[in-house]
Design a protein around this motif. Structure first.
Motif, PDB file in Angstrom:
ATOM      1  N   THR A  87      42.466  32.290  51.959  1.00 24.31           N
ATOM      2  CA  THR A  87      43.425  33.122  51.318  1.00 24.31           C
ATOM      3  C   THR A  87      42.876  33.508  49.635  1.00 24.31           C
ATOM      4  N   GLU A  88      42.968  32.107  49.120  1.00 22.74           N
ATOM      5  CA  GLU A  88      42.528  32.242  47.670  1.00 22.74           C
ATOM      6  C   GLU A  88      41.048  32.930  47.455  1.00 22.74           C
ATOM      7  N   LYS A  89      40.177  32.630  48.375  1.00 28.91           N
ATOM      8  CA  LYS A  89      38.802  33.244  48.025  1.00 28.91           C
ATOM      9  C   LYS A  89      38.904  34.932  48.511  1.00 28.91           C
ATOM     10  N   THR A  90      39.658  35.256  49.407  1.00 33.47           N
ATOM     11  CA  THR A  90      39.904  36.731  49.560  1.00 33.47           C
ATOM     12  C   THR A  90      40.737  37.404  48.289  1.00 33.47           C
ATOM     13  N   ALA A  91      41.439  36.602  47.679  1.00 36.82           N
ATOM     14  CA  ALA A  91      42.159  37.242  46.610  1.00 36.82           C
ATOM     15  C   ALA A  91      41.243  37.433  45.334  1.00 36.82           C
ATOM     16  N   LYS A  92      40.346  36.508  45.346  1.00 37.01           N
ATOM     17  CA  LYS A  92      39.273  36.312  44.265  1.00 37.01           C
ATOM     18  C   LYS A  92      38.308  37.464  44.462  1.00 37.01           C
ATOM     19  N   VAL A  93      37.816  37.877  45.700  1.00 41.98           N
ATOM     20  CA  VAL A  93      37.132  38.943  46.198  1.00 41.98           C
ATOM     21  C   VAL A  93      37.798  40.235  45.904  1.00 41.98           C
ATOM     22  N   THR A  94      39.034  40.397  46.175  1.00 39.92           N
ATOM     23  CA  THR A  94      39.841  41.626  45.823  1.00 39.92           C
ATOM     24  C   THR A  94      39.696  41.669  44.199  1.00 39.92           C
ATOM     25  N   GLU A  95      40.075  40.896  43.488  1.00 42.09           N
ATOM     26  CA  GLU A  95      40.016  40.847  42.093  1.00 42.09           C
ATOM     27  C   GLU A  95      38.755  41.398  41.759  1.00 42.09           C
ATOM     28  N   GLN A  97      36.258  42.854  43.141  1.00 41.25           N
ATOM     29  CA  GLN A  97      36.277  44.543  43.708  1.00 41.25           C
ATOM     30  C   GLN A  97      36.750  45.276  42.434  1.00 41.25           C
ATOM     31  N   GLN A  98      38.004  44.909  42.182  1.00 39.21           N
ATOM     32  CA  GLN A  98      38.811  45.647  41.135  1.00 39.21           C
ATOM     33  C   GLN A  98      38.094  45.564  39.791  1.00 39.21           C
ATOM     34  N   GLU A  99      37.639  44.701  39.439  1.00 43.06           N
ATOM     35  CA  GLU A  99      36.862  44.457  38.189  1.00 43.06           C
ATOM     36  C   GLU A  99      35.655  45.477  38.237  1.00 43.06           C
ATOM     37  N   LEU A 100      34.943  45.361  39.354  1.00 42.17           N
ATOM     38  CA  LEU A 100      33.661  46.200  39.484  1.00 42.17           C
ATOM     39  C   LEU A 100      33.885  47.580  39.503  1.00 42.17           C
ATOM     40  N   ALA A 101      35.215  48.008  40.091  1.00 40.48           N
ATOM     41  CA  ALA A 101      35.583  49.449  40.209  1.00 40.48           C
ATOM     42  C   ALA A 101      35.931  49.915  38.427  1.00 40.48           C
ATOM     43  N   ASP A 102      36.600  49.006  37.895  1.00 39.35           N
ATOM     44  CA  ASP A 102      36.926  49.485  36.594  1.00 39.35           C
ATOM     45  C   ASP A 102      35.559  49.596  35.753  1.00 39.35           C
ATOM     46  N   LYS A 114      26.921  42.691  35.674  1.00 38.47           N
ATOM     47  CA  LYS A 114      27.592  41.551  35.791  1.00 38.47           C
ATOM     48  C   LYS A 114      28.710  41.423  36.823  1.00 38.47           C
ATOM     49  N   GLN A 115      29.641  42.544  37.026  1.00 39.68           N
ATOM     50  CA  GLN A 115      30.737  42.578  38.059  1.00 39.68           C
ATOM     51  C   GLN A 115      30.151  42.413  39.468  1.00 39.68           C
ATOM     52  N   LYS A 116      28.790  43.040  39.670  1.00 40.92           N
ATOM     53  CA  LYS A 116      28.423  43.046  40.849  1.00 40.92           C
ATOM     54  C   LYS A 116      27.917  41.633  41.152  1.00 40.92           C
ATOM     55  N   THR A 117      27.325  40.951  40.209  1.00 44.51           N
ATOM     56  CA  THR A 117      27.195  39.582  40.359  1.00 44.51           C
ATOM     57  C   THR A 117      28.256  38.638  40.847  1.00 44.51           C
ATOM     58  N   LYS A 118      29.124  38.793  40.086  1.00 41.06           N
ATOM     59  CA  LYS A 118      30.271  38.081  40.114  1.00 41.06           C
ATOM     60  C   LYS A 118      31.025  38.382  41.640  1.00 41.06           C
ATOM     61  N   LEU A 119      30.994  39.754  41.855  1.00 39.96           N
ATOM     62  CA  LEU A 119      31.586  40.057  43.251  1.00 39.96           C
ATOM     63  C   LEU A 119      30.770  39.220  44.312  1.00 39.96           C
ATOM     64  N   SER A 120      29.221  39.321  44.336  1.00 36.29           N
ATOM     65  CA  SER A 120      28.628  38.691  45.221  1.00 36.29           C
ATOM     66  C   SER A 120      28.892  37.338  45.186  1.00 36.29           C
ATOM     67  N   GLU A 121      28.970  36.474  44.300  1.00 42.15           N
ATOM     68  CA  GLU A 121      29.271  34.949  44.059  1.00 42.15           C
ATOM     69  C   GLU A 121      30.841  34.665  44.938  1.00 42.15           C
ATOM     70  N   ALA A 122      31.766  35.708  44.637  1.00 45.19           N
ATOM     71  CA  ALA A 122      33.001  35.590  45.219  1.00 45.19           C
ATOM     72  C   ALA A 122      32.896  35.571  46.882  1.00 45.19           C
ATOM     73  N   GLU A 123      32.185  36.869  47.177  1.00 47.82           N
ATOM     74  CA  GLU A 123      31.752  36.800  48.391  1.00 47.82           C
ATOM     75  C   GLU A 123      31.232  35.685  49.316  1.00 47.82           C
ATOM     76  N   LYS A 124      30.368  35.090  48.610  1.00 44.51           N
ATOM     77  CA  LYS A 124      29.504  34.057  49.222  1.00 44.51           C
ATOM     78  C   LYS A 124      30.549  32.884  49.270  1.00 44.51           C
ATOM     79  N   GLU A 125      31.369  32.677  48.420  1.00 42.43           N
ATOM     80  CA  GLU A 125      32.278  31.416  48.417  1.00 42.43           C
ATOM     81  C   GLU A 125      33.356  31.736  49.747  1.00 42.43           C
ATOM     82  N   LEU A 126      33.777  33.160  49.779  1.00 50.38           N
ATOM     83  CA  LEU A 126      34.599  33.401  50.826  1.00 50.38           C
ATOM     84  C   LEU A 126      33.693  33.184  52.072  1.00 50.38           C
ATOM     85  N   SER A 127      32.695  33.571  52.351  1.00 54.18           N
ATOM     86  CA  SER A 127      31.872  33.381  53.460  1.00 54.18           C
ATOM     87  C   SER A 127      31.774  31.946  53.857  1.00 54.18           C
TER      88      SER A 127
END
Length: 143
Positions: A87-95, A97-102, A114-127
């Motif tokens: 749940t926490e990792k999913t919220a981080k991925v959502t956050e 994604q929003q930062e990337l969109a901004d 930079k935001q793509k890298t952060k998103l990729s790391e968050a998705e890896k943690e979720l996985s």
């Protein structure tokens, strides 16, 4: 002079072997022991190794850990912990994604990268968290 070099070489080899062994142990501990029974088995095997090496301090530490697992560990609590992590990792991925969109909205290519890298790391943690929960269920059903 050559004896010093030989000693240093031997010491280097021993350090490398120790580091490799420690890394292997850490990996094994993460990949196993996701259930209470699994944790108990790992601790018991470590107690056996410590007894074999006559390491009293490690024996005492592992016996305390074994007591804690036997006294306080429940698979329901572990399952809740693994689900909470997802749940926490999913919220981080959502956050992220929003930062990337901004960042994409502003058009700054450096921030987008930079935001793509952060998103990729968050998705890896979720996985990894999802894999851990799946492994927990597999370990639970294997007993």
């Amino acid at each position: 002079m050559t004896t010093i070099i030989r000693s240093i070489s031997k010491l280097t080899v021993l350090i490398l072997i120790s580091l490799f062994s420690l890394a292997t142990y850490a990996t094994d501990f993460d990949e196993q022991g996701l259930t209470c029974n699994g944790k108990k088995q790992i601790i018991e095997s470590q107690i056996g190794l410590a007894k074999k090496n006559n390491n009293i301090h490690r024996i005492q530490g592992f016996e305390k850990a074994l007591y804690a697992v036997n006294t306080h560990c429940t698979n329901d609590e572990l399952e809740a912990k693994y689900k909470k992590e997802i749940t926490e990792k999913t919220a981080k991925v959502t956050e992220r994604q929003q930062e990337l969109a901004d960042a994409q909205g502003k058009g700054n290519q450096q921030k987008i990268a930079k935001q793509k890298t952060k998103l990729s790391e968050a998705e890896k943690e979720l996985s990894e968290a999802k894999i851990k929960l799946t492994a927990f269920y597999q370990e639970l059903s294997a007993k």
